[in-house]
Design an enzyme around this catalytic site. Structure first.
Site, PDB file in Angstrom:
ATOM      1  CE  LYS A  53      45.530  47.497  42.307  1.00 63.24           C
ATOM      2  NZ  LYS A  53      44.791  46.654  41.344  1.00 63.24           N
ATOM      3  CD  GLN A  97      44.064  46.840  37.620  1.00 63.83           C
ATOM      4  OE1 GLN A  97      44.924  46.764  38.481  1.00 63.83           O
ATOM      5  NE2 GLN A  97      42.790  47.069  37.912  1.00 63.83           N
ATOM      6  CG  ASP A 120      44.162  40.633  42.820  1.00 63.33           C
ATOM      7  OD1 ASP A 120      44.090  41.465  43.738  1.00 63.33           O
ATOM      8  OD2 ASP A 120      44.287  40.927  41.614  1.00 63.33           O
TER       9      ASP A 120
END
Ligand code: NDP
Length: 285
Positions: A53, A97, A120
């Site tokens: 990422k 994460q 997200d």
């Protein structure tokens, strides 16, 4: 003739378009989109995803703010970091994460992230917006599936979509995005009866289970579109999907490989959501 959908190429095209958009944002408006990535502990797979990422951000010209915390970090310390990132105008997206260590409540952390920086799409506000058909940030993996279909010219409207898997990060949002695209949707899970018949009724099949090659080609209807979200590591270290690619490609009109299908799209859509958030924060959308 079966068409194998090249997710790597489609994701690379999206990332190049985003790089150009980010350049224009910087040159015309002085805006640099920023993504904060928070990782707690040293799960090797999570570290690989986080590194990918960061690299993707750098290539696109997006600023990445990396916060790597030890595995024994308390929930209070993590919440304080999230609060700082929420208030930081250089940060347009915040990603924690998953999975988090067991002593930290994932729900508490996801709810602490500002819904307007929740790239997200996991905050309950954004889940609700998705459910009413007005997603602010569609969750990246199912969003990537919709983009693959769009680029390939496959319209889910009026077609029967069967989603295998009902997780909060893939299966459920996938079904909601398909519903918003006017598909007729069936969601299957571990307690569904007669999975082969359900799979066989799909015009478009999305497999998101996490079981190597569990869907054989002979379950699949002739001419179906097969999207394999599954990414499973085999004992020899190689990766495979939830669909048995070799037998399924004999039946499908279109099929994604795994790896190389949906996976690369997830990061591309994360960047897309981050750029969208930056534009929104500056009143450009
Ligand atoms: P989860 O484990 O959270 O969910 C799996 C789902 O599959 C559950 O709903 C479960 O049902 C269902 N399931 C399990 N066994 C069966 C079965 N025998 N028959 C029917 N349904 C079954 O997984 P995720 O949604 O997080 O991930 C799914 C896959 O997608 C994994 O391989 C993962 O690695 C991959 N993935 C790939 C991403 C990418 O970027 N390409 C991103 C995210 C995930 P129940 O609810 O009843 O338990």
């Amino acid at each position: 003739m079966t068409h194998v959908i090249d997710g790597k190429r489609i994701a690379a095209d999206i990332r190049e378009t985003l790089r150009q958009e980010v350049t224009l944002l910087r040159e015309r408006h002085g805006i640099v989109p920023g993504l904060a990535v928070v990782i707690v502990g040293d799960d090797p797979a999570s570290k690989v995803y986080v590194r990918m990422k960061r690299q993707a951000c750098e290539t696109a010209g997006i600023a990445s703010f990396h916060h790597e915390l030890p595995g024994d970090t308390s929930q209070e310390v993590l919440l304080a970091l999230i609060a700082r990132l929420n208030a930081d105008p250089a940060v347009h997206g915040i990603l924690t994460q998953l999975p988090l260590p067991g002593h930290i409540s994932e729900r508490a952390i996801l709810e602490a992230i500002s819904p307007f920086k929740d790239v997200d799409g996991f905050h309950p506000y954004n889940v609700g917006m998705l459910a009413i058909g007005e997603p602010l940030f569609p969750p990246c993996t199912p969003f990537g599936v919709m983009e693959l279909l769009r680029v390939e010219g496959i319209d889910p409207k009026s077609r029967h979509v069967v989603v295998v898997g009902r997780s909060n990060i893939v299966g459920k949002p996938m079904a909601l995005l398909m519903l918003a695209a006017h598909a007729t949707v069936t969601i299957c899970h571990s307690r569904s009866a007669d999975l082969p018949a359900l799979v066989g009724s799909a015009d478009i099949l999305v497999a998101a289970v996490g079981r190597p090659r569990m869907i054989p080609g002979d379950w699949i209807r002739e001419g179906a579109v097969v999207i394999d979200v599954g990414t499973n590591r085999l004992p020899d270290g190689s990766l495979c999907g939830d669909v048995d690619f070799e037998s399924a490609r004999l039946k499908a009109s279109h099929i994604t490989p795994s790896p190389g299908g949906v996976g690369p799209m997830t990061i591309a859509m994360l960047l897309k959501n981050t750029v969208k958030s930056a534009r929104r924060a500056h009143g450009l959308d």
